[in-house]
Motif scaffolding. Sequence first.
Motif, PDB file in Angstrom:
ATOM      1  N   SER A 374       0.822  -1.212   0.000  1.00 21.58           N
ATOM      2  CA  SER A 374       0.000   0.000   0.000  1.00 21.58           C
ATOM      3  C   SER A 374       0.857   1.262   0.000  1.00 21.58           C
ATOM      4  CB  SER A 374      -0.952  -0.004   1.200  1.00 21.58           C
ATOM      5  OG  SER A 374      -0.252   0.124   2.424  1.00 21.58           O
ATOM      6  N   TYR A 375       1.948   1.290   0.795  1.00 25.04           N
ATOM      7  CA  TYR A 375       2.743   2.520   0.790  1.00 25.04           C
ATOM      8  C   TYR A 375       3.442   2.711  -0.551  1.00 25.04           C
ATOM      9  CZ  TYR A 375       7.667   0.917   1.624  1.00 25.04           C
ATOM     10  OH  TYR A 375       8.929   0.393   1.506  1.00 25.04           O
ATOM     11  N   ASN A 376       3.767   1.624  -1.217  1.00 33.42           N
ATOM     12  CA  ASN A 376       4.353   1.753  -2.542  1.00 33.42           C
ATOM     13  C   ASN A 376       3.318   2.191  -3.569  1.00 33.42           C
ATOM     14  OD1 ASN A 376       7.327   0.893  -2.685  1.00 33.42           O
ATOM     15  ND2 ASN A 376       6.447  -0.648  -1.327  1.00 33.42           N
ATOM     16  N   GLY A 377       2.078   1.753  -3.390  1.00 37.42           N
ATOM     17  CA  GLY A 377       1.009   2.228  -4.265  1.00 37.42           C
ATOM     18  C   GLY A 377       0.764   3.714  -4.084  1.00 37.42           C
ATOM     19  N   PHE A 378       0.723   4.149  -2.846  1.00 35.28           N
ATOM     20  CA  PHE A 378       0.573   5.580  -2.586  1.00 35.28           C
ATOM     21  C   PHE A 378       1.782   6.357  -3.105  1.00 35.28           C
ATOM     22  CE2 PHE A 378      -2.134   3.943   1.046  1.00 35.28           C
ATOM     23  CZ  PHE A 378      -3.331   4.275   0.435  1.00 35.28           C
ATOM     24  N   ALA A 379       2.959   5.735  -3.084  1.00 40.18           N
ATOM     25  CA  ALA A 379       4.155   6.384  -3.619  1.00 40.18           C
ATOM     26  C   ALA A 379       4.030   6.606  -5.120  1.00 40.18           C
ATOM     27  CB  ALA A 379       5.403   5.559  -3.302  1.00 40.18           C
ATOM     28  N   ALA A 380       3.424   5.636  -5.823  1.00 40.06           N
ATOM     29  CA  ALA A 380       3.224   5.793  -7.265  1.00 40.06           C
ATOM     30  C   ALA A 380       2.319   6.985  -7.552  1.00 40.06           C
ATOM     31  CB  ALA A 380       2.636   4.518  -7.859  1.00 40.06           C
ATOM     32  N   LEU A 381       1.278   7.150  -6.742  1.00 39.09           N
ATOM     33  CA  LEU A 381       0.402   8.309  -6.900  1.00 39.09           C
ATOM     34  C   LEU A 381       1.139   9.592  -6.521  1.00 39.09           C
ATOM     35  CD1 LEU A 381      -2.915   6.888  -5.374  1.00 39.09           C
ATOM     36  CD2 LEU A 381      -2.353   7.183  -7.795  1.00 39.09           C
ATOM     37  N   ALA A 382       1.926   9.528  -5.464  1.00 37.70           N
ATOM     38  CA  ALA A 382       2.678  10.703  -5.025  1.00 37.70           C
ATOM     39  C   ALA A 382       3.669  11.161  -6.088  1.00 37.70           C
ATOM     40  CB  ALA A 382       3.404  10.394  -3.721  1.00 37.70           C
ATOM     41  N   ALA A 383       4.239  10.211  -6.825  1.00 38.49           N
ATOM     42  CA  ALA A 383       5.205  10.559  -7.876  1.00 38.49           C
ATOM     43  C   ALA A 383       4.559  11.427  -8.950  1.00 38.49           C
ATOM     44  CB  ALA A 383       5.774   9.288  -8.498  1.00 38.49           C
ATOM     45  N   ILE A 384       3.251  11.274  -9.128  1.00 37.29           N
ATOM     46  CA  ILE A 384       2.528  12.114 -10.086  1.00 37.29           C
ATOM     47  C   ILE A 384       2.246  13.487  -9.490  1.00 37.29           C
ATOM     48  CG2 ILE A 384       0.380  12.331 -11.412  1.00 37.29           C
ATOM     49  CD1 ILE A 384       0.249   9.248 -11.418  1.00 37.29           C
ATOM     50  N   ILE A 385       1.976  13.520  -8.190  1.00 33.75           N
ATOM     51  CA  ILE A 385       1.583  14.762  -7.514  1.00 33.75           C
ATOM     52  C   ILE A 385       2.775  15.658  -7.198  1.00 33.75           C
ATOM     53  CG2 ILE A 385       0.529  15.674  -5.398  1.00 33.75           C
ATOM     54  CD1 ILE A 385      -1.227  13.126  -5.374  1.00 33.75           C
ATOM     55  N   ILE A 386       3.911  15.050  -6.834  1.00 38.24           N
ATOM     56  CA  ILE A 386       5.059  15.802  -6.329  1.00 38.24           C
ATOM     57  C   ILE A 386       5.527  16.913  -7.278  1.00 38.24           C
ATOM     58  CG2 ILE A 386       7.553  15.575  -5.884  1.00 38.24           C
ATOM     59  CD1 ILE A 386       6.884  13.066  -4.242  1.00 38.24           C
ATOM     60  N   PRO A 387       5.643  16.682  -8.603  1.00 40.95           N
ATOM     61  CA  PRO A 387       6.077  17.789  -9.475  1.00 40.95           C
ATOM     62  C   PRO A 387       5.146  19.006  -9.418  1.00 40.95           C
ATOM     63  CG  PRO A 387       6.304  15.694 -10.608  1.00 40.95           C
ATOM     64  CD  PRO A 387       5.550  15.414  -9.351  1.00 40.95           C
ATOM     65  N   PHE A 388       3.845  18.763  -9.313  1.00 44.92           N
ATOM     66  CA  PHE A 388       2.899  19.881  -9.228  1.00 44.92           C
ATOM     67  C   PHE A 388       3.009  20.582  -7.878  1.00 44.92           C
ATOM     68  CE2 PHE A 388       1.022  16.833 -12.226  1.00 44.92           C
ATOM     69  CZ  PHE A 388       0.816  17.659 -13.318  1.00 44.92           C
ATOM     70  N   LEU A 389       3.195  19.801  -6.804  1.00 46.61           N
ATOM     71  CA  LEU A 389       3.369  20.387  -5.480  1.00 46.61           C
ATOM     72  C   LEU A 389       4.646  21.224  -5.420  1.00 46.61           C
ATOM     73  CD1 LEU A 389       2.273  20.545  -2.581  1.00 46.61           C
ATOM     74  CD2 LEU A 389       3.583  18.467  -2.058  1.00 46.61           C
ATOM     75  N   ALA A 390       5.696  20.735  -6.087  1.00 43.14           N
ATOM     76  CA  ALA A 390       6.967  21.472  -6.095  1.00 43.14           C
ATOM     77  C   ALA A 390       6.821  22.819  -6.802  1.00 43.14           C
ATOM     78  CB  ALA A 390       8.045  20.632  -6.771  1.00 43.14           C
ATOM     79  N   LYS A 391       6.032  22.854  -7.869  1.00 41.71           N
ATOM     80  CA  LYS A 391       5.801  24.125  -8.562  1.00 41.71           C
ATOM     81  C   LYS A 391       5.037  25.107  -7.687  1.00 41.71           C
ATOM     82  CE  LYS A 391       5.920  22.452 -13.341  1.00 41.71           C
ATOM     83  NZ  LYS A 391       5.161  22.289 -14.606  1.00 41.71           N
ATOM     84  N   ALA A 392       4.167  24.565  -6.835  1.00 42.94           N
ATOM     85  CA  ALA A 392       3.324  25.432  -6.005  1.00 42.94           C
ATOM     86  C   ALA A 392       4.062  25.981  -4.791  1.00 42.94           C
ATOM     87  CB  ALA A 392       2.079  24.660  -5.555  1.00 42.94           C
ATOM     88  N   VAL A 393       4.838  25.139  -4.108  1.00 48.54           N
ATOM     89  CA  VAL A 393       5.453  25.569  -2.836  1.00 48.54           C
ATOM     90  C   VAL A 393       6.972  25.483  -2.844  1.00 48.54           C
ATOM     91  CG1 VAL A 393       3.386  24.888  -1.549  1.00 48.54           C
ATOM     92  CG2 VAL A 393       5.285  23.255  -1.763  1.00 48.54           C
ATOM     93  N   GLY A 394       7.573  25.010  -3.929  1.00 57.36           N
ATOM     94  CA  GLY A 394       9.021  24.855  -4.000  1.00 57.36           C
ATOM     95  C   GLY A 394       9.439  23.430  -3.676  1.00 57.36           C
TER      96      GLY A 394
END
Length: 512
Positions: A374-394
Amino acid sequence: MSAENHHKVIQQPQLSFWQIFNMCFGFLGIQFGFALQNANVSRIFQTLGAAIDDIPILWIAAPLTGLIVQPIIGYMSDNTWNALGRRRPYFLVGAVLTTLSLFIMPHSPTLWIAAGMLWIMDASINIAMEPFRAFVGDNLPKSQRTQGYAMQSFFIGIGAVVASAMPYMLTNVFDVANTAAAGEIADSVRYSFYFGGAVLFVAVGWTIISSKEYSPEELASFEQHANRVDATENTNSRTSKQYQTGGIIWMFIGAVFTTAILIQALDKQLYILSIGIFAFGPLQLFCARKLSQTSNTSVQRDKFGMLFNVVDDLFHMPKAMQQLAVVQFFAWFALFAMWIYTTAAVTSHHYATSDVLSQAYNDGADWVGMLFASYNGFAALAAIIIPFLAKAVGIKFTHTINMFLGGMGLISFMFIEDPNQLWIPMIGVGFAWASILSVPYAMLSSALPAKKMGVYLGIFNFFIVIPQLLAASILGLLLKVFFDGQPIYALVLGGVFMMVSGIAVLFVKQEQ
C-alpha cells in the motif's frame, strides 16, 4: 563520433514521454526484487530460527554491499563505452545475477545460507540499480531530470506494490499455503520470489533493447553547451600529508572504539561501526601513498586508478551534495528501521504473537506485505503529484511536507489498535518514500559533472548505506536497553528521524 565533430557543441535534445518511459521501465523489475527482499527477508530469517535481536545484524549484508558495490560500479560505468553502451552492460549483468539469486534465496536450508544469499542478492541488485540513477542524468537535459526521477519513482511504486502483496495474494486468491514445517519457507514466499525473478529480467531487458545512450564525447558537448563548470575537476586540493594525517586519526578512533567495545563487553553489533571507522584510515593512507609517488602538483588524479578516485571524490563533493547527505542520512535510518522491524512490530503489537509457526504470526506477516504494497502504491500516486506540489510551494518545502507525513505515519503505528487501519498511515509513508526517491536526486543532478555522474551517485549512496549500518548496529541495542525489546518503538524512532530529514532539506543551497 568523428574527430571533425569532436569539438562541436550540441544542445542535449529533450526526450519524448515514451522514451523516458522505456528508459525507466527497468526500475519496475529492480524494485520488484528489492521489495520482495524488504518485505520477506526478516520473515525468512525468523522462520529459519533467527532471534529478534539478531535480525539487524543479519540485515547488515544489504547496506554493506551497497556501500562497496555502488561506487565501484559507478566508476566502472563512467569509464565504459562498448557496443552495448555505458550503463546498459551493468543493467544486463545485474539482472542476470539478481534473477538467479531470487530463484535460490527461498530454498535456503539454514540461517547462515539465507544471510549469504541476501548478501549476493543485494550485490546483484546494486549492480543494476546504481547505473539506472546515472542513466537519467546522462540521457535527460536538466529541464527533464525531475520528470525522469519521478518516472523512476512511479515504476518503483508499481513494482513494489505487486511484489509486496504477492505472498498475500497467492494465499488469499490462489490458496497457496503461507505456513510450512519448522525451518522451511512457505510456498507463498517461494513462488513470489520465482515470479519476481522473471519480472525483473524482462523489465530490465526491455530498457536495454528499447533505449539508447550518448557517447562520452556527446555528453561532454552537451555539458559544454550548458556552460557548466566542473567544480569537481581535481587539482591537488587535498595533499598527501592531509590524507596521511586523516588516515592515522581515523584508525586511532576506530581502534579506541573497538577496544572500548571489547573491554566493556558492549553489544557485538557495535563492532560494525568501530571496524568501519578504522577501515577508512587505510583507504586514506593508500591515497597518501599514491600522491607521494609524484612530484607533479598538477597531475590529473584520474591516472591514479579506481580506489584512489572514489576516495578522493568523496573529499571533493559539491556543496549541495554535502548538504543533501544529511537529508539522506536521517531519511534512510528511518526507512531501514521500518523495513527490518515492521513485521516484528505488527505481529507482536497488533497480533500479540512472536511464534513464527503460529497462524497469527503468519497472518500478521502477510498483512505487513500488504501494508508495504500500500505505501508503494501511494508512492506511485505521489510521484505524479510531487512535481505539481513542487511548482506550487518549492521543491525543498515539498520534501519537508512529505517527510513529515511519513514521520507521523510511522509514529501512529504505536497508537492504532486495529491492524486493519494500518493502511491509513501508509499514505504518509508512501509520500515520503516517493519524495526520498526523487527530490534529492533532482536537486543533486545539476551539481554533478557528466563524466563522473556514476561515481558521484555511487558515493551519494554512502549516505544511504551509512545510516542503515548505524541502524543495524544500534537499533537492537536501543530497543533492548530503553524499550524492553519492543520493536514497535523502532517505528516511532524512525518517524522522528523522518521529520528531522524534512527539516534538514530546508538548509540545502541549490541552483536557481
